[in-house]
Design a protein around this motif. Sequence first.
Motif: not given
Length: 172
Positions: A20-21, A76-77, A117-119, A153-155
């Motif tokens: 993530f950014t 990181a989130a 973005g999520t996971v 998202p950073d990807q």
Amino acid sequence: MNTTNPVLEALYGRRSIRKFTDQPVSHDELTAILEAGRWAPSGLNNQPYRFLVIHEDDARVAPLAECTKYGHIVKAAKVLICIFLDKQAMYSEMKDHQGAGACTQNMMLAAHSLGLGTVWLGEIINQQDQALEALSLPAEKYELQVVLALGHPDQSGNSKRNELSEYMLEDF
């Protein structure tokens, strides 16, 4: 695949994002995601799911990260959304677990539709008692279902699927 339908486009386009950014997630974005979860189907419409939102600067992030081999993602989130079942509101274990899955999917699709973005961090439930202790929640009242890591998202996510025919028990 039909990608002109916005719902199908979201279903086919959503990917798990693990990086993530630094950009924050707004209160309005969080509210929209939580509302999407609230509108998930549940058996008898009992809605046994409960949510806990944890921001990156919350002291509970570090102990929660210790509860999973994916602790680096937890750290990181920008935001973590913990989804629980309220044991006192449950009426059917299987149906309520299915409802929690639908709730989680709704939230992930809502986040995707907002450009977030999520996971789905599910492995953490293997350390149920430790995770509940890290969150200062009573195990007799709540059952952790999933922790959603959330952010900008950073990807680019990627994924592939088997052919539909591999899942079919009979031709249709």
